[in-house]
Design a protein around this motif. Sequence first.
Motif, short mmCIF file in Angstrom:
data_model
loop_
_atom_site.label_atom_id
_atom_site.label_comp_id
_atom_site.label_asym_id
_atom_site.label_seq_id
_atom_site.Cartn_x
_atom_site.Cartn_y
_atom_site.Cartn_z
N ASN A 103 -3.90 4.35 -0.97
CA ASN A 103 -4.67 4.91 0.15
C ASN A 103 -4.40 6.42 0.17
OD1 ASN A 103 -6.32 4.64 2.56
ND2 ASN A 103 -4.47 5.11 3.70
N THR B 78 -2.35 -1.27 -3.73
CA THR B 78 -3.41 -0.49 -3.11
C THR B 78 -2.96 0.96 -2.94
OG1 THR B 78 -4.32 -2.39 -1.93
CG2 THR B 78 -4.85 -0.21 -1.06
N THR C 72 -8.50 2.76 -1.30
CA THR C 72 -9.09 2.64 0.03
C THR C 72 -9.29 4.03 0.64
OG1 THR C 72 -6.88 2.33 0.97
CG2 THR C 72 -8.14 0.35 0.42
N ASN D 231 -12.87 -2.64 0.33
CA ASN D 231 -11.52 -2.45 -0.19
C ASN D 231 -10.48 -2.41 0.92
OD1 ASN D 231 -12.75 -2.30 -2.67
ND2 ASN D 231 -12.01 -0.26 -3.19
N ALA E 218 -7.40 -5.04 1.57
CA ALA E 218 -6.02 -4.59 1.69
C ALA E 218 -5.38 -5.10 2.98
CB ALA E 218 -5.96 -3.07 1.64
N THR F 143 0.83 -1.21 0.00
CA THR F 143 0.00 0.00 0.00
C THR F 143 0.86 1.25 0.00
OG1 THR F 143 -1.57 -1.17 1.43
CG2 THR F 143 -1.90 1.18 1.17
N ARG G 272 -7.29 -0.96 -6.68
CA ARG G 272 -7.93 -0.82 -5.37
C ARG G 272 -7.57 0.52 -4.75
NH1 ARG G 272 -5.59 -4.68 -3.02
NH2 ARG G 272 -7.09 -6.30 -3.58
#
Length: 518
Positions: free
Chosen positions: A316, A314, A393, A433, A437, A250, A391
């Motif tokens: 974020n 991912t 988040t 999501n 993750a 991430t 993805r």
Amino acid sequence: MRFRSLLLLLFFTSLFALAKPGASSPDRQANEGQGPYSRLILRGVTYVSGEGAPPRGPVDIVIEDNRIVNIVSVGHPGVPILDKGRPKAGADDKEMDLTGMYVLPGFVDMHGHIGGSADDIPAEYVFKLWLGHGITTVREPGSFNGLEWVLDHVERSDKNQIVAPRIIPYLGFGMGSKAPIFTPEQARKWVRQAAKKGAKGLKFFGATPRVMQAALDEAKKQKLGTMMHHAQLNVMSMNALDSARLGLNTMEHWYGLPEALFDDKTIQNYPANYNYNNEQHRFAEAGKLWKQAAAPGSETWNAVRDELVELDFTINPTMTIYEASRDLMRERNADWHEEYTLPTLWDFFTPSRYAHGSYWFDWTTDLEIEWKENFRLWMRFLNDYKNHGGRVTTGSDSGYIYKIYGFGYIRELELLREAGFNPLEVIQSATLNGAQALSMDQQIGSITIGKLADLVILEENPLQNLKVLYGTGHYKLDDNNKPTRVGGVKYTIKDGIVYDAKALLADVRAMVKEAKQQ
């Protein structure tokens, strides 16, 4: 390389590790949350699963202890609900008549510091603001109050001894090390020690490529999650694509992503007088970064996007924590500051050359305009990434830059909506999501039979207006021409325990009022 690693470690230690932790959260009192019940039936709700399906209702949701065991359609909207076919309640069962209300999965905040910014932020203050806004799971990014302190709250939350979301503790890379980590062997040893101590993941700010490669490889062996703030001190040797190729799970914020999209340079174009330790320099020039990247839809843009999607990477974004950069006045005067912002936090937010994120030395119209364009391009990539299977988040990073716990998270939902996510996509980013993750999607993240009973209950439809999720509600005119406020989360259910969200927020208001009187 050794000096650069030392510089980076010292810089982020000075930013995050010097705040004095606030009081630990007290034990949960008898009047704070009811349950879990051997059997709980939520009657007549409309639910949003979090898995992309449209709303459905009325349904009865049956919970046993802390698990969803049945979801039963009990009729049609706009007509009376008949008793035929409804789950029957036994003598010892708990029923809640929630007819006409909306139920969402519990929210996942993928970037939630338990204080760690200003001094003396009580854990209870943070936790109740989170739960009061429907946040039932939080990834703690760095454990800057100390891993032992965080793990104590993790354990007590897991046992529901405190009023708190579920906490997933990550540890800042290098924290606790007696010397800078500059060899692969040192990195592997530190990662193994972090896992042994109880961390569930690691947060990186930057390191040399060979140290990152070793640390990420060892983290995978130890089954630890990984996240990274691609700090500008090291991003030239490790951008988001570089770290994703090495196995990073991430990326936080957005640093490192524009740099991966450079096609006419290799290093950001800094002015000659730039100094990273000058926080206004840092954030002012960061606001000019996206326009230095490849254009949307270009070959470079598409190639980076597609490779990150293929790597199951991912993003974020935590857009909310940068929003003051594009509209400082709005953030300084947000509705919730008067009753919900502790004085110590407000002091921390005030312009200062010594506090991280308090960079308003001389914040001008032109700087805000630069940041508006920065957001436009950033949002363009996020929406494009989502549309191609990536993805995205939801995280808040509250406790900095005029952002308050809970309230900052709901603002992130609005910003995803602004970026082009439709309301169901926003909810999925905030729930399933995040669970995916964290590799927790078999337990949380959607309203599905067999999953934990983590739920958010509202009287208003959040898909129609995300503002009804704010603890201060939505300001509107009623049918009698009277200004009023509606909304706010009514109940938050975590592990089958039903919390009165408005009562939690009332506790926070009392804390703030008392702090102002001292």
